[in-house]
Design an enzyme around this catalytic site. Structure first.
Site, PDB file in Angstrom:
ATOM      1  N   SER A   1      22.226 -25.003 -40.727  1.00  0.00           N
ATOM      2  CA  SER A   1      22.493 -26.511 -40.706  1.00  0.00           C
ATOM      3  C   SER A   1      23.988 -26.587 -40.656  1.00  0.00           C
ATOM      4  CB  SER A   1      21.777 -26.945 -41.733  1.00  0.00           C
ATOM      5  OG  SER A   1      22.000 -28.419 -41.555  1.00  0.00           O
TER       6      SER A   1
ATOM      7  N   LYS B   1      21.413 -25.607 -36.001  1.00  0.00           N
ATOM      8  CA  LYS B   1      21.181 -27.105 -36.148  1.00  0.00           C
ATOM      9  C   LYS B   1      22.416 -28.047 -36.446  1.00  0.00           C
ATOM     10  CE  LYS B   1      19.348 -29.727 -40.210  1.00  0.00           C
ATOM     11  NZ  LYS B   1      18.017 -29.622 -40.927  1.00  0.00           N
TER      12      LYS B   1
ATOM     13  N   LYS C   1      24.140 -31.666 -37.504  1.00  0.00           N
ATOM     14  CA  LYS C   1      23.970 -33.077 -38.097  1.00  0.00           C
ATOM     15  C   LYS C   1      24.431 -34.154 -36.978  1.00  0.00           C
ATOM     16  CE  LYS C   1      22.245 -32.010 -42.108  1.00  0.00           C
ATOM     17  NZ  LYS C   1      20.810 -32.666 -42.459  1.00  0.00           N
TER      18      LYS C   1
ATOM     19  N   ASP D   1      19.965 -33.165 -36.398  1.00  0.00           N
ATOM     20  CA  ASP D   1      19.016 -33.785 -37.523  1.00  0.00           C
ATOM     21  C   ASP D   1      20.035 -35.063 -37.790  1.00  0.00           C
ATOM     22  OD1 ASP D   1      18.028 -34.563 -39.965  1.00  0.00           O
ATOM     23  OD2 ASP D   1      18.450 -32.772 -40.989  1.00  0.00           O
TER      24      ASP D   1
ATOM     25  N   GLU E   1      15.387 -33.603 -35.313  1.00  0.00           N
ATOM     26  CA  GLU E   1      14.830 -33.905 -36.573  1.00  0.00           C
ATOM     27  C   GLU E   1      15.130 -35.382 -37.198  1.00  0.00           C
ATOM     28  OE1 GLU E   1      16.110 -30.760 -39.176  1.00  0.00           O
ATOM     29  OE2 GLU E   1      15.443 -31.700 -40.920  1.00  0.00           O
TER      30      GLU E   1
ATOM     31  N   ASP F   1      11.266 -34.580 -41.460  1.00  0.00           N
ATOM     32  CA  ASP F   1      11.770 -33.964 -42.716  1.00  0.00           C
ATOM     33  C   ASP F   1      11.229 -35.055 -43.869  1.00  0.00           C
ATOM     34  OD1 ASP F   1      13.276 -33.172 -45.037  1.00  0.00           O
ATOM     35  OD2 ASP F   1      15.080 -32.912 -43.876  1.00  0.00           O
TER      36      ASP F   1
ATOM     37  N   LYS G   1      10.319 -28.689 -47.183  1.00  0.00           N
ATOM     38  CA  LYS G   1      11.089 -28.293 -48.499  1.00  0.00           C
ATOM     39  C   LYS G   1      10.051 -28.502 -49.569  1.00  0.00           C
ATOM     40  CE  LYS G   1      15.325 -30.270 -46.011  1.00  0.00           C
ATOM     41  NZ  LYS G   1      16.070 -31.638 -46.165  1.00  0.00           N
TER      42      LYS G   1
ATOM     43  N   GLY H   1      16.583 -26.911 -46.318  1.00  0.00           N
ATOM     44  CA  GLY H   1      17.252 -26.350 -47.494  1.00  0.00           C
ATOM     45  C   GLY H   1      18.157 -27.826 -48.163  1.00  0.00           C
TER      46      GLY H   1
HETATM   47  O1  OSB Z   1      18.129 -33.149 -43.910  1.00  0.00           O
HETATM   48  O2  OSB Z   1      17.815 -30.821 -43.835  1.00  0.00           O
HETATM   49  C1  OSB Z   1      18.435 -31.902 -44.313  1.00  0.00           C
HETATM   50  C2  OSB Z   1      21.120 -30.848 -46.932  1.00  0.00           C
HETATM   51  C3  OSB Z   1      21.057 -31.848 -47.708  1.00  0.00           C
HETATM   52  C4  OSB Z   1      20.279 -32.883 -47.627  1.00  0.00           C
HETATM   53  C5  OSB Z   1      19.576 -32.860 -46.274  1.00  0.00           C
HETATM   54  C6  OSB Z   1      19.446 -31.942 -45.315  1.00  0.00           C
HETATM   55  C7  OSB Z   1      20.353 -31.016 -45.636  1.00  0.00           C
HETATM   56  C8  OSB Z   1      20.669 -29.831 -44.665  1.00  0.00           C
HETATM   57  C9  OSB Z   1      21.290 -28.542 -45.370  1.00  0.00           C
HETATM   58  O3  OSB Z   1      20.345 -29.884 -43.577  1.00  0.00           O
HETATM   59  C10 OSB Z   1      20.260 -27.337 -45.444  1.00  0.00           C
HETATM   60  C11 OSB Z   1      20.932 -26.298 -46.303  1.00  0.00           C
HETATM   61  O4  OSB Z   1      21.664 -25.618 -45.640  1.00  0.00           O
HETATM   62  O5  OSB Z   1      20.435 -26.248 -47.145  1.00  0.00           O
HETATM   63 MG    MG Z   2      16.791 -32.739 -42.281  1.00  0.00          MG
END
Ligand code: OSB
Ligand code: MG
Length: 361
Positions: free
Chosen positions: A130, A155, A157, A181, A206, A231, A255, A283
């Site tokens: 991510s 992925k 953001k 995402d 996402e 999510d 998660k 994560g």
């Molecule tokens: O939306 O998946 C998410 C991190 C913090 C809060 C939300 C998200 C995320 C990530 C990072 O996408 C995932 C990771 O590398 O732990």
């Molecule tokens: Mg997410």
């Protein structure tokens, strides 16, 4: 019996930016239970402020210390514990920190690695990455490196109005498995914008709409051809069932912290399978403790897509564990030692510690 908690603040190697903000460090609440020679650990997925969900480190500590901790005094199995705290509405992340502490405890007490104790595992997790929002040059550089390291899915953001990032990434990497995402940054009036993303051949989009929503995701799914991944919206097996029933999702980012622990997350994975959906493990930028839980879960047969469980070195120059994960060909093996299998790096943990306390149960 007593539970120890520790709050650590570990700087990230690089800041992580989502549609809801930028994080410079991981402030993690860690829990430790010691009984009959077994030492169990867990980590709450929350951060100092309620930006991803409504829980944060303060509410988690309240829920655990003032309400839930007494229910683990006799070390019940995780589902029994969850049954006992049913009267506490919501607060999945607080409950999950204790539920997962019990999973670690019981798998260690029966001398089995957590991933075996959980059920059928392929023995490794398929790993994606991510990547936070940043200057496009920086993101392209990170993607280049991730692709060469063997990550199985990239992925990025995004946020409303930042769709140009997707175009630039696709122009530079026409063939990589790519997803985006939005962390709930769009509203239904943005449906045309989201439809425009169809041209980039994404694995899925996402959480385009808010975490409260299922209805508008279902409306969107009828209008676009890119699959939808939820999510924030999926906080229970019941929500997962409803999401598939109304056609709001194709994929779920599991998660365990958000869903209220491993037992409920297993149900979510089964519901997805029954409905022809897919799941992967996400994560929350966890330390090595939370990461070990995620990777054990991600290695299960029920988890069929690569998730966001990068090795520790993506986040920190030094984690609080002495045995960080290594990725090989885009896969990570869960630890084979009993329970989550992490060995705590006490020196590192004390260096990053900002608070500690004892909860008597
Ligand atoms: O939306 O998946 C998410 C991190 C913090 C809060 C939300 C998200 C995320 C990530 C990072 O996408 C995932 C990771 O590398 O732990
Ligand atoms: Mg997410």
């Amino acid at each position: 019996m007593q539970i120890n908690f520790y709050k650590v603040r570990i700087p990230f190697l690089r800041p992580f930016t989502t549609s809801f903000g930028t994080e410079e460090y991981r402030e993690a609440l860690l829990f430790r239970l010691s009984h009959d020679g077994v030492e169990a650990y867990s980590e709450a997925v929350t951060s100092p402020i309620p930006d991803y969900g409504y829980e944060d480190n303060t509410t988690v500590l309240h829920v655990i210390r003032d309400l839930a901790a007494k229910h683990i005094a006799d070390l019940p199995d995780p589902s029994t514990f969850m049954e006992r705290v049913r009267g506490i509405k919501g607060h999945n992340m607080g409950k999950a920190a204790l539920e997962m502490l019990l999973w670690d405890y019981h798998s260690k007490a029966s001398d089995q690695p957590l991933y075996r104790y959980l059920g059928r595992s392929r023995g490794y997790a398929n790993v994606g990455i991510s990547i936070g929002m940043a200057k496009i040059e920086e993101m392209l550089e990170q993607i280049e490196k991730a692709v060469s390291m063997g990550y199985k899915r990239i992925k990025i953001k995004i946020a409303r109005g930042r769709e140009g990032l997707v175009r630039d990434v696709r122009d530079n990497f026409p063939d990589i498995p790519l997803s985006v995402d939005a962390n709930g940054d769009y509203t239904p009036s943005d449906i045309p914008r989201l439809k425009d993303l169809d041209r980039y051949d994404l694995e899925y989009i996402e959480q385009p709409f808010s975490g409260d929503d299922l209805i508008y995701h279902s409306r969107l799914k009828k209008e676009i051809s890119t699959p939808l991944c939820l999510d924030e919206s999926i906080t229970s097996a019941d929500k997962a069932k409803k999401a598939f029933e109304i056609g709001a999702a194709d994929v779920i980012n599991i998660k365990p912290g958000r869903i209220g622990g491993f037992a409920e997350s297993l149900k979510v994975a089964e519901i997805a399978r029954e409905n022809g959906g897919h799941v992967w493990v996400g994560g929350m930028l966890e330390t090595g403790i939370g990461r070990a839980f995620n990777i054990a879960f991600a290695s299960l047969d029920l988890v069929d897509y690569p998730g966001d469980t990068s090795p520790n070195e993506k986040y920190f120059s030094r984690d609080i564990v002495r045995n960080p994960f290594r990725m090989k060909n885009g896969t990570i093996e869960p630890y084979h030692e009993p329970g989550i299998g992490v060995r705590i790096d006490e020196e590192s943990m004390f260096r990053y510690m900002v608070e500690a306390g004892v909860i008597s149960v």
